[in-house]
Design an enzyme around this catalytic site. Structure first.
Site, mmCIF file in Angstrom:
data_model
loop_
_atom_site.group_PDB
_atom_site.id
_atom_site.type_symbol
_atom_site.label_atom_id
_atom_site.label_comp_id
_atom_site.label_asym_id
_atom_site.label_seq_id
_atom_site.Cartn_x
_atom_site.Cartn_y
_atom_site.Cartn_z
ATOM 1 N N HIS A 6 -4.817 1.291 10.749
ATOM 2 C CA HIS A 6 -6.093 0.574 10.790
ATOM 3 C C HIS A 6 -6.741 0.693 12.175
ATOM 4 C CE1 HIS A 6 -4.033 -2.327 7.682
ATOM 5 N NE2 HIS A 6 -4.422 -1.214 7.115
ATOM 6 N N GLU B 49 0.810 -1.231 0.000
ATOM 7 C CA GLU B 49 0.000 0.000 0.000
ATOM 8 C C GLU B 49 0.846 1.286 0.000
ATOM 9 O OE1 GLU B 49 -4.246 -0.322 1.599
ATOM 10 O OE2 GLU B 49 -2.988 -0.931 3.287
ATOM 11 N N HIS C 223 -0.367 5.644 7.629
ATOM 12 C CA HIS C 223 -1.552 4.848 7.296
ATOM 13 C C HIS C 223 -1.779 3.848 8.415
ATOM 14 C CE1 HIS C 223 -4.511 2.325 5.551
ATOM 15 N NE2 HIS C 223 -3.700 1.303 5.396
ATOM 16 N N HIS D 66 -11.596 0.142 6.497
ATOM 17 C CA HIS D 66 -10.172 -0.139 6.383
ATOM 18 C C HIS D 66 -9.359 0.633 7.441
ATOM 19 C CE1 HIS D 66 -6.556 -0.284 3.320
ATOM 20 N NE2 HIS D 66 -6.153 -0.407 4.567
HETATM 21 MN MN MN Z 1 -4.125 -0.753 5.019
#
Ligand code: MN
Length: 247
Positions: free
Chosen positions: A101, A80, A99, A170
């Site tokens: 979660h 990602e 990033h 997500h």
């Molecule tokens: Mn992810």
């Protein structure tokens, strides 16, 4: 690649950011943090595909803003990385991206309840936090991961001029003007979400920060010594040395 002093300094901050955010549970086996290359804005620095708790300076590699590796074949990258690539390409002022979660944030990506800053330490997330749904551009049969630069660009468009974007079902991507700032934002977005969820559970209409309060809080220099002393605290909690030495 021999890194210059400024680059070594950013790599040190990036390694610390990985450990701090893993220690706080904002990142677990997955998720990542990156920094724009300080001497080449067309590249960014990010670990090879490794869990943030374990990242060391030798894991940090350079990636282009289309997500291709500066040294192709040199390592196995995060799938990602396109989240980071597309945001740096779209937003020249952004110097660092996380990033995550984090559980506390995801409910706001799957319901109509908007995430908004309600906690004074969360003003930097901005008044509006858009939600990106991969289905809108890529249909209902993706694996939800941002695996192409086109998907990254679509996410960056949804981010627009905001500081944080939620990713439906997500997680989220947070941006900062420095590694320090993005660590702070990434630490407080889940706490703010937790507090907002608790207030919503009380059944009332929670009071968000006003635009004026967000402006006043944002005017505090994130790199002032009173702010940067947080490095010392975060690093002590994570059991690591302060990047660049004591503040
Ligand atoms: Mn992810």
């Amino acid at each position: 690649v021999i890194a210059d002093g400024r680059t070594r300094s950013v790599i040190g901050e990036l390694v610390a950011a990985n450990r701090i955010l893993a220690n706080a549970g904002v990142l677990d086996a997955f998720g990542h943090v990156s920094a724009r290359h300080p001497s080449d804005p067309t590249r960014f620095l990010i670990s090879r595909s490794r869990s943030p708790e374990l990242v060391e300076a030798a894991d940090i590699h350079e990636v282009h803003l289309d997500g291709t590796l500066a040294e192709p074949g040199s390592h196995h990258p995060y799938i990602e990385r396109f989240i980071h690539a597309a945001i740096y390409a779209a937003r020249p002022e952004i110097a660092a991206v996380v990033h995550s979660h984090a559980d506390e944030v995801v409910p706001f990506s799957i319901s109509r309840e908007p995430l908004r800053p309600v906690l004074h330490t969360s003003a930097a997330m901005g008044a509006t936090v858009p939600v990106w749904d991969i289905r809108d551009g890529f249909g209902s049969e993706t694996n939800l991961l941002v695996t192409t630069i086109e998907q990254g660009r679509d996410l960056a468009r949804r981010l627009g001029a905001a500081r944080v974007v939620l990713m439906r079902g997500h997680g989220f991507a947070a941006t900062g003007r420095s590694v320090f700032e993005v660590v702070k934002i990434a630490l407080y977005v889940p706490r703010n979400a937790h507090i907002l969820s608790a207030a919503l559970a009380l059944g009332d209409d929670p009071v968000a920060l006003s635009d004026g309060e967000i402006r006043a809080l944002s005017a505090i220099d994130p790199d002032a010594p009173s702010s940067r002393r947080a490095w010392e605290y975060w690093c002590a909690k994570a059991g690591i040395a302060v990047p660049g030495g004591a503040t």
